[in-house]
Design a protein around this motif. Structure first.
Motif, PDB file in Angstrom:
ATOM      1  N   ILE A 458       0.839  -1.209   0.000  1.00 54.35           N
ATOM      2  CA  ILE A 458       0.000   0.000   0.000  1.00 54.35           C
ATOM      3  C   ILE A 458       0.866   1.248   0.000  1.00 54.35           C
ATOM      4  CG2 ILE A 458      -1.637   1.357   1.354  1.00 54.35           C
ATOM      5  CD1 ILE A 458      -2.929  -1.236   2.254  1.00 54.35           C
ATOM      6  N   VAL A 459       1.909   1.261   0.837  1.00 49.92           N
ATOM      7  CA  VAL A 459       2.818   2.411   0.865  1.00 49.92           C
ATOM      8  C   VAL A 459       3.501   2.581  -0.487  1.00 49.92           C
ATOM      9  CG1 VAL A 459       4.936   3.328   1.884  1.00 49.92           C
ATOM     10  CG2 VAL A 459       3.214   2.286   3.348  1.00 49.92           C
ATOM     11  N   ALA A 460       3.920   1.464  -1.087  1.00 48.92           N
ATOM     12  CA  ALA A 460       4.652   1.530  -2.357  1.00 48.92           C
ATOM     13  C   ALA A 460       3.787   2.098  -3.477  1.00 48.92           C
ATOM     14  CB  ALA A 460       5.162   0.144  -2.733  1.00 48.92           C
ATOM     15  N   PRO A 463       0.636   7.203  -4.070  1.00 55.83           N
ATOM     16  CA  PRO A 463       1.499   8.292  -4.554  1.00 55.83           C
ATOM     17  C   PRO A 463       1.717   9.350  -3.481  1.00 55.83           C
ATOM     18  CG  PRO A 463      -0.720   8.520  -5.418  1.00 55.83           C
ATOM     19  CD  PRO A 463      -0.687   7.200  -4.700  1.00 55.83           C
ATOM     20  N   ALA A 464       2.814  10.045  -3.607  1.00 55.11           N
ATOM     21  CA  ALA A 464       3.065  11.175  -2.720  1.00 55.11           C
ATOM     22  C   ALA A 464       2.119  12.314  -3.077  1.00 55.11           C
ATOM     23  CB  ALA A 464       4.515  11.625  -2.833  1.00 55.11           C
ATOM     24  N   GLY A 465       1.857  13.173  -2.114  1.00 57.58           N
ATOM     25  CA  GLY A 465       0.925  14.265  -2.344  1.00 57.58           C
ATOM     26  C   GLY A 465       1.354  15.188  -3.462  1.00 57.58           C
ATOM     27  N   ILE A 496      -1.635   9.475   4.939  1.00 57.95           N
ATOM     28  CA  ILE A 496      -1.971   8.088   4.603  1.00 57.95           C
ATOM     29  C   ILE A 496      -0.717   7.227   4.584  1.00 57.95           C
ATOM     30  CG2 ILE A 496      -2.839   6.582   2.772  1.00 57.95           C
ATOM     31  CD1 ILE A 496      -4.742   8.838   1.970  1.00 57.95           C
ATOM     32  N   ARG A 497       0.322   7.728   3.953  1.00 63.58           N
ATOM     33  CA  ARG A 497       1.570   6.957   3.857  1.00 63.58           C
ATOM     34  C   ARG A 497       2.191   6.728   5.234  1.00 63.58           C
ATOM     35  NH1 ARG A 497       4.304   6.603  -1.021  1.00 63.58           N
ATOM     36  NH2 ARG A 497       6.290   6.850   0.048  1.00 63.58           N
ATOM     37  N   VAL A 498       2.154   7.763   6.067  1.00 66.03           N
ATOM     38  CA  VAL A 498       2.718   7.634   7.411  1.00 66.03           C
ATOM     39  C   VAL A 498       1.913   6.637   8.236  1.00 66.03           C
ATOM     40  CG1 VAL A 498       3.075   8.837   9.589  1.00 66.03           C
ATOM     41  CG2 VAL A 498       3.787   9.909   7.458  1.00 66.03           C
ATOM     42  N   ALA A 499       0.586   6.737   8.184  1.00 66.57           N
ATOM     43  CA  ALA A 499      -0.274   5.850   8.981  1.00 66.57           C
ATOM     44  C   ALA A 499      -0.097   4.393   8.564  1.00 66.57           C
ATOM     45  CB  ALA A 499      -1.732   6.272   8.838  1.00 66.57           C
ATOM     46  N   TYR A 557      14.206   3.880  -7.646  1.00 70.88           N
ATOM     47  CA  TYR A 557      12.760   4.111  -7.558  1.00 70.88           C
ATOM     48  C   TYR A 557      12.418   4.304  -6.089  1.00 70.88           C
ATOM     49  CZ  TYR A 557       7.721   3.243  -7.709  1.00 70.88           C
ATOM     50  OH  TYR A 557       6.367   3.341  -7.555  1.00 70.88           O
ATOM     51  N   ARG A 558      11.727   5.388  -5.807  1.00 73.31           N
ATOM     52  CA  ARG A 558      11.507   5.806  -4.419  1.00 73.31           C
ATOM     53  C   ARG A 558      10.916   4.715  -3.540  1.00 73.31           C
ATOM     54  NH1 ARG A 558       6.711   9.646  -3.859  1.00 73.31           N
ATOM     55  NH2 ARG A 558       5.726   7.596  -4.001  1.00 73.31           N
ATOM     56  N   ASP A 559       9.935   3.987  -4.038  1.00 74.44           N
ATOM     57  CA  ASP A 559       9.227   3.004  -3.217  1.00 74.44           C
ATOM     58  C   ASP A 559       9.643   1.569  -3.508  1.00 74.44           C
ATOM     59  OD1 ASP A 559       7.528   4.643  -1.567  1.00 74.44           O
ATOM     60  OD2 ASP A 559       6.416   5.152  -3.387  1.00 74.44           O
TER      61      ASP A 559
END
Length: 644
Positions: A458-460, A463-465, A496-499, A557-559
């Motif tokens: 899910i984190v991967a 997308p970032a905001g 969302i990403r942090v949670a 790749y970031r994620d």
């Protein structure tokens, strides 16, 4: 119908299974927090504060440190900041001449040196600095990095701080694990490793060279690993099957407590020497082990030291306010499970022969250690368990430390970050207890690995905001007219990403705790500490790989790191299907017992008690008469063996 326990669990049932004594042992494990925090102390010790080159020619200029930086250090776009100060180079000016011509006036020197086209410094000559730096001391007064200038061309040395510490953990687990099983026992191993850790901790806070700092940190790590492992195994060996999960998980709360207290220490002691000495000095409280920490009666019985075992069990019964049975009765209950086939007093195994021939010789200790580790791979069932737990520990360490390192940018306040990360460990160790009690170890491990994988994916793929805002602006031009603030969208997606990332940390921490419990339960008493130590050793391979995956793979790749963590978590969940279930089962004492039962758990005896006046000793005698007659006797007592 009442359950009648055999072996040491039957002995423990006589002196108290979950009373004040178990609370005392849990307390001994809890104060391991004063040692376990050294595992993460590099977060503060090895912190890299903002820094820039020191220009000696400007020391006597009378300018402020900020003015010197603005004048001599170029700006560059680094780490997402459009104007980060370049840490490893400075402008190659004739500073003496500039000061003379400007009369040491900063405004005059700046306006005459920088033209409007050179405000960004891209056309001016620069030079690398190699000796000294100025440091931003707004967060830390000093760190090991600032003390020994471990930046720029020496930046690779920062990794050796945690690398050598993990090396010490490997050696400490290997050395003290084998000695505990074969020679010293749990209590003496814990005490010796405690003093080793204190020596290394104080030494590392008093050194004046980086090489000596690494050496003493290595010694510190070896002692911490030995003390923690032996206290943990000792605690589990005084717990019956019903209480083992609760004690095992509550005992690991010491790591979470140490995690959070580390943040408090770091906040109040901003100098690395003070931080190291204070964190080690608090560990002096563990010297109380000499008076309150008992030896493992299970280990003593396994070794055949019945007098010492009975003395220890008498102490346990006294603390638990129980009446201690006669020594012969306790020994009879203990041997009921083993049927006399593994009586340590007549053992002819290799380590006993070695001890007899080479007492007090270092080579004997080394040979016994090697032989004990070889036993983990010698026969089929224990080899299967060993390879399985090694693989799972590698993966859980990799994912756990990977998530910790990857979430290091969640806040700019390192003390708050560490405290929150430690706080997340508390529910991981406590909320899982009902799952272990109801579902068992195996389903819990499979479930937590699976949930960790889900969170990683899910984190991967969330997308970032900033990416969402850019996408909407490009493909939906009317978005700019909606009045929705981009900052709000960015904050929502980052939340969302942090949670989800913190949820993943919760699940992998839970999995880590359960595997540590399993690592002690899967091995017999004769190799329990050795087996757990070997799993910890292999797990450190994963913890060493984690920062490289986060730092290096992320550049492609970031994620991608989260995708990797998700895939290996899925693989670990599938491997966990091969685990045996140890819920409510008595722990083995000998390898031969484990091999005889194969993939099953140790037999649990169930006594249907129709005559309430018959005690345990009578039941044992009745069982012996029944077996000698080849069937059930005509009494009202039956002993039924069940292998769940």
């Amino acid at each position: 119908m009442t359950q009648k326990m055999e072996g040491f669990d039957g002995v423990l049932n006589q002196v108290g299974t979950f009373g004040r004594f178990q609370g005392l042992v849990l307390f001994c494990m809890t104060i391991q927090a004063f040692l376990s925090w050294h595992h993460l102390s590099a977060v503060f010790l090895a912190a890299v504060p903002p820094h820039w080159c020191k220009v000696d020619d400007l020391d006597e200029s009378g300018w402020t440190l900020e003015q010197i930086r603005n004048f001599s250090i170029p700006k560059s776009a680094r780490a997402g900041s459009p104007y980060a100060w370049e840490p490893c180079s400075y402008y190659d000016f004739n500073y003496t001449q500039i000061l003379t011509e400007s009369g040491s006036s900063f405004e005059t020197a700046f306006s005459s040196t920088f033209t409007s086209g050179d405000d960004d410094g891209t056309t001016l000559p620069v030079k690398e600095c190699v000796t000294e730096w100025n440091w931003d001391r707004s967060v830390y007064n000093s760190t090991v990095v600032s003390q020994f200038n471990l930046v720029c061309h020496r930046r690779l040395l920062v990794g050796t701080i945690q690398g050598t510490y993990m090396g010490g953990v490997l050696i400490g687990s290997l050395f003290f694990g084998s000695l505990s099983d074969q020679i010293l026992g749990r209590r003496r191993s814990a005490l010796i490793s405690l003093f080793v850790s204190l020596f290394g901790g104080f030494g590392s806070g008093l050194v004046t060279s980086y090489q000596l700092f690494l050496l003493f940190r290595f010694i510190l790590a070896a002692g911490v690993a030995g003390s923690y492992q032996n206290c943990y195994v000792l605690m589990l060996e005084y717990a019956n099957p019903a209480a083992r999960a609760s004690l095992g998980l509550l005992g690991q709360l010491s790591f979470a407590l140490g995690y959070m207290m580390l943040a408090v220490l770091g906040y109040f002691f901003r100098s690395w020497e003070d931080f190291q000495l204070v964190s080690t000095g608090i560990g002096l409280a563990l010297i109380s082990y000499y008076w309150i920490l008992p030896e493992s009666a299970r280990w003593l019985l396994h070794r055949g030291d019945y007098d010492a075992a009975y003395k220890t069990l008498s102490y346990v019964a006294k603390i638990n306010r129980k009446l201690i049975p006669e020594k012969e009765k306790l020994i009879q209950i203990f041997h009921q499970h083993h049927n006399g086939e593994n009586n340590p007093s007549v053992s002819t195994n290799n380590e006993s022969k070695l001890n007899a021939r080479h007492a007090n010789k270092l080579c004997s200790i080394l040979l016994v250690s090697v032989d004990n580790y070889w036993k983990l791979l010698k026969t089929r069932e224990i080899r299967k368990r060993t390879l399985l737990i090694w693989s799972l520990f590698i993966i859980v360490d990799l994912v756990y430390y990977g998530v910790v390192f990857d979430s290091a940018t969640l806040t700019n306040d390192p003390f708050l970050l560490v405290f929150l990360a430690g706080l997340m460990e508390v529910p991981a160790y406590t909320l899982v207890i009902p799952c272990l009690t109801i579902l068992g170890r195996k389903p819990t491990v499979i479930g937590t690995f699976t949930l960790t994988a889900v969170c990683s994916f899910i984190v991967a793929y969330t997308p970032a905001g900033t990416e969402v805002v850019h996408f909407r602006l490009i493909y939906f031009p009317k978005f700019a007219k909606t009045g929705v603030k981009p900052e709000r969208i960015i904050a929502e997606y980052e939340l969302i990403r942090v949670a989800v990332s913190m949820s993943g940390k919760l699940f992998i921490t839970t999995c880590f705790a359960v595997l540590y419990l399993l690592g002690a339960e899967l091995f017999p008493t004769s190799t329990r500490t050795t087996g757990l130590a070997s799993a910890v050793i292999f797990g450190r391979l994963g913890s060493i790989l984690a920062p490289f995956i986060v730092d290096l793979v992320k550049t492609s790749y970031r994620d991608l790191p989260n995708i990797i963590f998700g895939l290996v978590s899925v693989a670990a969940g599938l491997l966990s299907l091969l685990l045996p279930e140890t819920k409510d089962s008595e722990m083995f004492d000998e390898i031969t017992e484990l091999e005889k039962n194969g993939n099953n758990n140790p037999p649990v005896s169930v006594q249907i008690k129709l005559n309430s006046g018959l005690d345990i000793g009578s039941a044992v005698d009745e069982k012996s008469r029944t077996e000698s007659n080849g069937g059930l006797s005509g009494t009202s007592n039956y002993v039924i063996h069940n292998s769940p």
